[in-house]
Structure formats: structure tokens, C-alpha cells
Design an enzyme around this catalytic site. Structure first.
Site, PDB file in Angstrom:
ATOM      1  CG  ASP A 143     -19.538  15.435  -2.287  1.00 49.97           C
ATOM      2  OD1 ASP A 143     -20.288  16.008  -3.095  1.00 49.97           O
ATOM      3  OD2 ASP A 143     -19.463  14.180  -2.198  1.00 49.97           O
ATOM      4  CG  HIS A 144     -17.520  15.056  -6.105  1.00 53.75           C
ATOM      5  ND1 HIS A 144     -17.000  13.824  -6.414  1.00 53.75           N
ATOM      6  CD2 HIS A 144     -18.582  14.814  -5.296  1.00 53.75           C
ATOM      7  CE1 HIS A 144     -17.728  12.871  -5.816  1.00 53.75           C
ATOM      8  NE2 HIS A 144     -18.698  13.451  -5.142  1.00 53.75           N
ATOM      9  CG  HIS A 174     -18.844   9.112  -2.245  1.00 55.14           C
ATOM     10  ND1 HIS A 174     -18.913   9.948  -1.155  1.00 55.14           N
ATOM     11  CD2 HIS A 174     -19.235   9.850  -3.316  1.00 55.14           C
ATOM     12  CE1 HIS A 174     -19.340  11.144  -1.540  1.00 55.14           C
ATOM     13  NE2 HIS A 174     -19.539  11.112  -2.855  1.00 55.14           N
ATOM     14  CG  HIS A 185     -20.616  15.220  -9.829  1.00 60.92           C
ATOM     15  ND1 HIS A 185     -19.621  14.338  -9.455  1.00 60.92           N
ATOM     16  CD2 HIS A 185     -21.484  15.269  -8.790  1.00 60.92           C
ATOM     17  CE1 HIS A 185     -19.890  13.870  -8.249  1.00 60.92           C
ATOM     18  NE2 HIS A 185     -21.011  14.427  -7.816  1.00 60.92           N
ATOM     19  CG  HIS A 218     -23.136  17.053  -6.246  1.00 59.97           C
ATOM     20  ND1 HIS A 218     -23.570  15.750  -6.366  1.00 59.97           N
ATOM     21  CD2 HIS A 218     -24.197  17.842  -6.567  1.00 59.97           C
ATOM     22  CE1 HIS A 218     -24.847  15.747  -6.738  1.00 59.97           C
ATOM     23  NE2 HIS A 218     -25.236  16.998  -6.882  1.00 59.97           N
ATOM     24  CG  ASP A 226     -20.600  11.030  -6.430  1.00 58.69           C
ATOM     25  OD1 ASP A 226     -19.504  10.519  -6.150  1.00 58.69           O
ATOM     26  OD2 ASP A 226     -21.127  11.922  -5.747  1.00 58.69           O
ATOM     27  CG  HIS A 236     -24.743  11.747  -9.086  1.00 60.00           C
ATOM     28  ND1 HIS A 236     -25.354  11.290  -7.953  1.00 60.00           N
ATOM     29  CD2 HIS A 236     -23.827  12.668  -8.670  1.00 60.00           C
ATOM     30  CE1 HIS A 236     -24.841  11.899  -6.884  1.00 60.00           C
ATOM     31  NE2 HIS A 236     -23.912  12.738  -7.303  1.00 60.00           N
TER      32      HIS A 236
HETATM   33 FE    FE Z   1     -20.289  12.792  -4.009  1.00 66.19          FE
HETATM   34 ZN    ZN Z   2     -22.295  13.828  -6.177  1.00 63.47          ZN
END
Ligand code: FE
Ligand code: ZN
Length: 262
Positions: free
Chosen positions: A66-67, A175, A62, A64, A137, A120
Site C-alpha cells: 500500500d506504499h 494513513h 517501506h 508494503h 507507517d 513496523h
Molecule cells: Fe501502510
Molecule cells: Zn505498512
């Protein structure tokens, strides 16, 4: 001598990133690699050079940061293909894929199928094959992602889709949230022995500085309340929060609201 990936076992290493992200590094035969959800390039570059690996494929669950945030820096160093969801928030380096698409990683002798699992984010995907699931996530150990861009009905459909996979499927999540997820899950199902056992295992792993992933789908089905929204014990706990909770998505909605408040 040509590189023959079929002669070697697939290796999957966790590269920790930020506070609690895992970037999954896949390699076989010591030459080529793939990564899943590289939010940060630096730890990936360090892991690749420590192992003498060349990055060929990047998988994104996805959009985001942080990915996906590390992709541009990785592409400055490696000529890798990037597969991610249909989402204009990803760069033009992305090759968009969706449910039913097959992604070939020939250097790793892997073929992964794409599953659409929105909730998400509206375009979240997962990758499945060879007894492995990269769930981003969407599915965490003993939890699930927040519904930032989707509905309880969508997360219920995603969980129903994932629960069809074989119980022995190894689940690689985005995570390390398992310990706090267990604390919430025990508020839902204090008497679930599988959950109690998982929590004891997680406490031991974390106090030894070890990760709690991968998990297995079978272990999650026994202990993860977000996969158990049709279990009488979980519905009863949800009904104490909201008497309207029924099996399925309304229990999913109640659990998520409860966890977000707790
Ligand atoms: Fe994440
Ligand atoms: Zn995420």
C-alpha cells in the site's frame, strides 16, 4: 526561459488512496513533482495530469504494497528515480538508502536526509528536511505503526530519534488513522488537555470530510502516547495493564499490545 524552482513555494498535496492511505505529492513551480509512498499509480497519474506535472522522484518509506505497489506502473509513464530502504522485497528499480544518506531533488530544490526507523518493518526509513518529515507507517498522528517485523525497543529508538527534530516539524504520515488513534490515546491519558483538544479538532475535521494531516512534532509530543512512554501519566496507565511497565520500551510494548487488543 529556464525553470527556477527557488522562485516558487513548495506545495504538498495529499492524494487519497485505498481506504485510508495518503500519497504525498510534492511540487514547486508547476513543472516537476515527487511522490511519497505511491501504493496505487492511478490516483497519482490523475493528480499529475490535472496539474500538468512531470514525475521525477519517488520516495518509499517501506516495502508494503500500500506504499510501494504503484511504482512499476508509474515507471511505465515517467522516467523517475526511486529511493527506498535496503530491502530485497522492493523491485530492482529501487536505489537503496539508509541513515545519513542525502537525497537531492534538484527540480524541487529539496534535500532530504534519510532516517532509519525500523519496527513496523525491519527496513522502514523516514525522510526529513526543510522542516518536513515523511514518516510512513512509523509515526502516525496520535499513534505509531504495528511492530510487524521489529521490537518495542526498536520503536522506542525510532520515537527517540524523531523527537529530536524541531517541534515545528510538519509530519506527513502514511494513513488517516488519527480519529481511532485518539480514542485509544484517551483511554491511556483521559485527562491530557492537549489530547482532548486534538480529539475535538479531529472530530470537527473528519465530520467536515477533511484530513487531519500534516500534524506537527510539537503537537504529537504533547498528545501521542507512543512519544510519551517516559511520562508518569502514561507509565501509570501502562502499569494498570502490566505492572512490569517501566519508562521507555516496556511501556511502549505494553501500549502496543493494549492497542492491538482494543
Ligand atoms: Fe501502510
Ligand atoms: Zn505498512
Amino acid at each position: 526561459m529556464s525553470h527556477n524552482p527557488t522562485r516558487h513555494a513548495l506545495e504538498i498535496d495529499a492524494i487519497p488512496a485505498f481506504d485510508d492511505n495518503y500519497i504525498w505529492l510534492l511540487h514547486r513551480g508547476g513543472k516537476h513533482a515527487a511522490v511519497v509512498d505511491p501504493g496505487d499509480a492511478d490516483p497519482v497519474l490523475a493528480a499529475l495530469s490535472a496539474r500538468g506535472l512531470e514525475l521525477r522522484t519517488i520516495l518509499i518509506t517501506h516495502h508494503h504494497w500500500d506504499h510501494a505497489g504503484g511504482v512499476p506502473d508509474l515507471l511505465r509513464q515517467y522516467d523517475a528515480q526511486v529511493f527506498g530502504p535496503h530491502d530485497e522485497r522492493l523491485g530492482d528499480w529501487n536505489q537503496p538508502c539508509q541513515e545519513g544518506d542525502q537525497i537531492a531533488l534538484p527540480e524541487l530544490n529539496l534535500h532530504l536526509e534519510v532516517l532509519d526507523v525500523p519496527a513496523h518493518t525491519r527496513s522502514h526509513i523516514a525522510f526529513h528536511g526543510h522542516g518536513l518529515l515523511f514518516s510512513g507507517d512509523t509515526l502516525f498522528s496520535i499513534g505509531c505503526g504495528r511492530f510487524f517485523e521489529g521490537t518495542p525497543e526498536q520503536m522506542q529508538r525510532a520515537m527517540d530519534k524523531l523527537r529530536q527534530l524541531p517541534a515545528e516539524t510538519e509530519v506527513y504520515c502514511g494513513h488517516e488513522y488519527t480519529q481511532s488513534n485518539c480514542q485509544f490515546a484517551l483511554a491511556v491519558e483521559p485527562d491530557n488537555p492537549a489530547l482532548q483538544a486534538r480529539y475535538a479538532e479531529v472530530l470537527a475535521l473528519r465530520s467536515a470530510g477533511r484530513r487531519t494531516l500534516p500534524t506537527t512534532l510539537g503537537a504529537e509530543l504533547a498528545a501521542n502516547p507512543f512519544l510519551r512512554t517516559r511520562e508518569p501519566s502514561v507509565i501509570a496507565a501502562a502499569q494498570k495493564q502490566d505492572p512490569r511497565a517501566q519508562p521507555g520500551s516496556s511501556t511502549m510494548a505494553t501500549l502496543r499490545t493494549w492497542k492491538d487488543r482494543s
